[in-house]
Design a protein around this motif. Structure first.
Motif, PDB file in Angstrom:
ATOM      1  N   TRP A  69       0.846  -1.182   0.000  1.00  0.00           N
ATOM      2  CA  TRP A  69       0.000   0.000   0.000  1.00  0.00           C
ATOM      3  C   TRP A  69       0.889   1.243   0.000  1.00  0.00           C
ATOM      4  N   ALA A  70       0.493   2.275  -0.737  1.00  0.00           N
ATOM      5  CA  ALA A  70       1.194   3.552  -0.716  1.00  0.00           C
ATOM      6  C   ALA A  70       0.164   4.660  -0.528  1.00  0.00           C
ATOM      7  N   ASN A  71       0.373   5.467   0.514  1.00  0.00           N
ATOM      8  CA  ASN A  71      -0.542   6.560   0.854  1.00  0.00           C
ATOM      9  C   ASN A  71      -1.986   6.064   0.960  1.00  0.00           C
ATOM     10  N   GLY A  72      -2.132   4.884   1.572  1.00  0.00           N
ATOM     11  CA  GLY A  72      -3.449   4.327   1.851  1.00  0.00           C
ATOM     12  C   GLY A  72      -4.068   3.529   0.726  1.00  0.00           C
ATOM     13  N   GLN A  73      -3.440   3.483  -0.450  1.00  0.00           N
ATOM     14  CA  GLN A  73      -4.009   2.780  -1.597  1.00  0.00           C
ATOM     15  C   GLN A  73      -3.271   1.467  -1.828  1.00  0.00           C
ATOM     16  N   LEU A  74      -4.027   0.383  -2.035  1.00  0.00           N
ATOM     17  CA  LEU A  74      -3.423  -0.889  -2.375  1.00  0.00           C
ATOM     18  C   LEU A  74      -2.862  -0.793  -3.791  1.00  0.00           C
ATOM     19  N   VAL A  75      -1.567  -1.002  -3.921  1.00  0.00           N
ATOM     20  CA  VAL A  75      -0.879  -0.833  -5.202  1.00  0.00           C
ATOM     21  C   VAL A  75      -0.677  -2.170  -5.906  1.00  0.00           C
ATOM     22  N   ALA A  76      -0.254  -3.201  -5.160  1.00  0.00           N
ATOM     23  CA  ALA A  76       0.069  -4.468  -5.817  1.00  0.00           C
ATOM     24  C   ALA A  76      -0.029  -5.624  -4.833  1.00  0.00           C
ATOM     25  N   ARG A  77      -0.222  -6.819  -5.406  1.00  0.00           N
ATOM     26  CA  ARG A  77      -0.309  -8.039  -4.595  1.00  0.00           C
ATOM     27  C   ARG A  77       0.363  -9.190  -5.356  1.00  0.00           C
ATOM     28  N   ALA A  78       1.142  -9.981  -4.635  1.00  0.00           N
ATOM     29  CA  ALA A  78       1.719 -11.203  -5.191  1.00  0.00           C
ATOM     30  C   ALA A  78       1.292 -12.373  -4.325  1.00  0.00           C
ATOM     31  N   THR A  79       0.905 -13.475  -4.945  1.00  0.00           N
ATOM     32  CA  THR A  79       0.531 -14.686  -4.209  1.00  0.00           C
ATOM     33  C   THR A  79       1.198 -15.886  -4.874  1.00  0.00           C
ATOM     34  N   GLY A  80       1.599 -16.831  -4.062  1.00  0.00           N
ATOM     35  CA  GLY A  80       2.284 -18.011  -4.565  1.00  0.00           C
ATOM     36  C   GLY A  80       3.509 -18.285  -3.727  1.00  0.00           C
ATOM     37  N   PHE A  81       4.538 -18.856  -4.333  1.00  0.00           N
ATOM     38  CA  PHE A  81       5.759 -19.149  -3.596  1.00  0.00           C
ATOM     39  C   PHE A  81       6.588 -17.869  -3.514  1.00  0.00           C
TER      40      PHE A  81
END
Length: 326
Positions: free
Chosen positions: A263-275
């Motif tokens: 998150w940057a300045n309260g906003q979700l920017v990116a997500r990674a899932t997996g290994f």
């Protein structure tokens, strides 16, 4: 009591750090919140003492309260010549092994092995960061990392904030399917998790750019692919971090069913899932480091840190909220 000087040398602060408990790493990794308002603060973080680094409490900037932590790699001490640091150790307190001399420059605080988590723990980290453009000039290819998560098995941090070419981005490092024939070990695969719009324009990237191993300086000259499935969602660009405070939150959970969220300045920017991370790291001590780490350069790099927190949820570490003063 008279106010503290604006520039309190870290050596004084370090001398006053006291660990209130003796806990094995990963023993619940208790929550912490630190606003850097007092000389002695959270013993869960320890300074990396290096001759090229200057770490101090400062009134020059503050996200909340009156002070922040200033972390600076100074200019070379011999004019424009490259200065190779000769420190024999990085951490004394909270480390199991001494740090050997190298040709890198750093001014960092390190999460203590004794009071920190283990790889695979699901934790959130929040902090406010200030960096000037002159500290990471646009177009300069000096490698610069400011904030990274590592385990002892990592050659590269498995999560890192980077400023290569003066562009702000976040990378992951995982095992590649391909192996180094000399060692039999998997090559490292660097993935772009998040980046600012300026970098996208300069390098022809999009938020939908597929998950792929990016070339590494000095790495193998063959195409690499991640050894294990990993999915990356980019929901927004990272903000321009220069000349202003940026509030950041990272969720970091390594391992087979791992997750990294930014998150940057309260906003979700990116997500990674997996290994997430590297095989063999499970159960190892994991540590977060904040501050500039770079190849030698002819200019100074200065970063300010405020509202540092570690906890089990976003709400616990949100850096936009005032932190309790130590």
């Amino acid at each position: 009591m008279s106010p503290l000087p604006d520039m309190m040398r870290w050596t004084l602060a370090a001398s006053l750090l006291v660990a209130t408990t003796s806990v094995a790493y990963g023993a619940d990794a208790p929550p912490l919140r630190e606003g850097f308002e007092a000389v002695g603060f959270a013993a869960a973080f320890v300074p990396c003492e290096r001759p090229e680094g200057q770490i101090s409490l400062s009134r020059e900037r503050a996200r909340t309260g009156e002070k922040s932590l200033k972390l600076r790699i100074r200019e070379p001490v011999f004019g424009t010549a490259t200065w190779v640091p000769k420190a024999t150790s990085c951490l004394v307190e909270g480390r199991y092994a001494e740090y050997t001399p190298d040709e890198k420059e750093r001014a960092e605080i390190w999460e203590s092995f004794d009071l920190g988590p283990k790889f695979g723990d699901d934790l959130y980290y929040g902090f406010s960061m200030w960096i000037d453009r002159v500290s990471a000039p646009k177009g300069d290819d000096t490698r610069l990392v400011i904030g990274q998560w590592k385990a002892p098995i990592d050659d590269s941090p498995f999560v890192a904030q980077r400023f290569t070419g003066g562009h702000y981005h976040v990378t992951l490092d995982v095992d590649a399917a391909e192996r180094d024939p000399a060692t039999g070990r998997p090559y490292g695969c660097k993935l772009l998790l998040a980046f600012e719009e300026d970098m996208a324009l300069a390098e022809g990237l999009k938020r939908t750019t597929p998950t792929r191993c990016e070339p590494k300086l000095g790495g193998p000259q063959i195409p690499l692919t991640p050894a294990q499935p990993i999915a990356i969602e980019r929901l927004a660009y990272l903000p321009d971090p220069f000349g202003q405070w940026t509030d950041l939150v990272f969720r970091v959970k390594g391992g087979e069913n791992g997750t990294v969220e930014v998150w940057a300045n309260g906003q979700l920017v990116a997500r990674a899932t997996g290994f997430i991370g590297h095989g063999g790291a499970a159960g190892q001590p994991q540590y977060f480091k904040f501050g500039p780490y770079r190849d030698p350069a002819s200019f100074a790099t200065t970063v300010y840190l405020d509202n540092l927190a570690r906890g089990a949820s976003f709400a616990e570490v949100d850096p936009s909220l005032p932190h309790s003063q130590q």
